[in-house]
Write a protein that holds these residues in place. Sequence first.
Motif: not given
Length: 490
Positions: A336-357
């Motif tokens: 959950s912490v990795l998800q929050r960092v991934a979608v932060s303004a610094r990295y901007r990974l999309q939630p649908v991509h993280l769902l697939a991962l």
Amino acid sequence: MAAPTAAPGGSGSGCAEAAVRAAASPTEGQVGLGRPRDAQPHAMLLAAYASLAALLAAALGLELFSRRTPGPATNPAFARFQHRFLRAYLPALAADWLQGPYLYKLYHHYRFVEGQIAILYVCGFASAVLLGPPAALLVDRLGRRASCVLFSLSCAACCLTKLSRDYLVLAAGRVLGGLATALLFSAFEAWYVHEHVERHDFPAEWLAGTFARAAFWNNVLAVGAGVVATALAEWLGLGPVAPFMAAIPLLALAAVLVLKDWEENRGPPRALAKTCGDGLRCLLADGRVLLLGTVQALFESVVYIFIFLWTPVLDPHGPPLGIVFSSFMAASMLGSVLQRVAVSARYRLQPVHLLALAVLLAFLSLFMLTFSTGPGQESPAESFLAFLLLELACGLYFPSMGFLRRKVIPEKERAGVLHWFRVPLNLLACLGLLLLHGSDHRSGTRSIFALCAALMLLALLAVGRLFTVGRHDPELRLPPSQGPPESPEL
């Protein structure tokens, strides 16, 4: 979480002290769940403690890293209100988590075989389907504050049923546990949202901050609950019923604080038939909602089956179950912490991509389990690693799914839509456990994990289709000018 793991199995003694002494019987330490202990239990013991330490250090380190940017100044009135909510809500969560690590162990200690235990779990899943919508209506009509107190009462009664060895009493306890779970994840949040917006008139944007804080402490409590459960059941020798008895004072504390500090509020009256009908129409009218429901049903039904199977897979090899449970929760916390960092303004990974991962990692985990649980070829270390990978996937999955659900499901139809999501979810979980009930344990476990891997592969295909459908859909993407999505629903 502990709630889905709740299932009944107990004794008719009616005396807590006698039940605790019985639960500490030495025969339980000499044999696992019907099979001899591993000849080298120290390896699994070391693995459990080492993984807990490593995962917890990684999760907390990443949490500190993600909070390096100072937040906005806190409004004193809001801080007091938030504290008033959390100090009643967190003991309720802690009591719920304490019931997770030793549930299967308790039922087996009462000498129920795996098939009987599977039926008890099925009773819980079925009650979740049947009691979910009525519980949501009950919360609005009875009052949210009163419903929070009812949660404490029903959950305490569920814990007390664990003192009985009578199968029907334990089944009734499982139904009570289903009601308590429905109230825990509806009444508390509904009370807070109403008070936040309607009574105190705080900005709606501040809701995310409270739920993010609650989610963090929920993770911490989950990890701590496993350690406390191990201390009670194993280190102090009180047996597997002890964590359930320890949950009762926490439930009493939550009820007292709710009655002392909270005002009553109610929601508008809703008709059950209309709620379910509107939800079904929304589900069928929007392909994105249907795809999300498909992914949720497939992924979460597999998680429910995992909740049942992890104890009989690992316990014969000697690890302390509470520490194993804490390791699982630390892995989920890290995700959950990795998800929050991934979608932060610094990295901007999309939630649908993280769902697939998350779905891909879960598939790999289950694929590993089909080999590590083969009859005569069991590899407990590989199974433990696969379970940790599955929990990491859960940590990525739940906040990503929560973001996408809020984006595509209209608020007024959300309760009905989520009910329809849960119907196939619980039916699939029940079917998996019933198949296990009718098969030989050793070959059945491997077959169930193979079936779960197939379900997860279907979920991966559904996520791929969702990605294709929503590739240019702004509702499925992070807002261009904002940071991470709102905190997941708790």
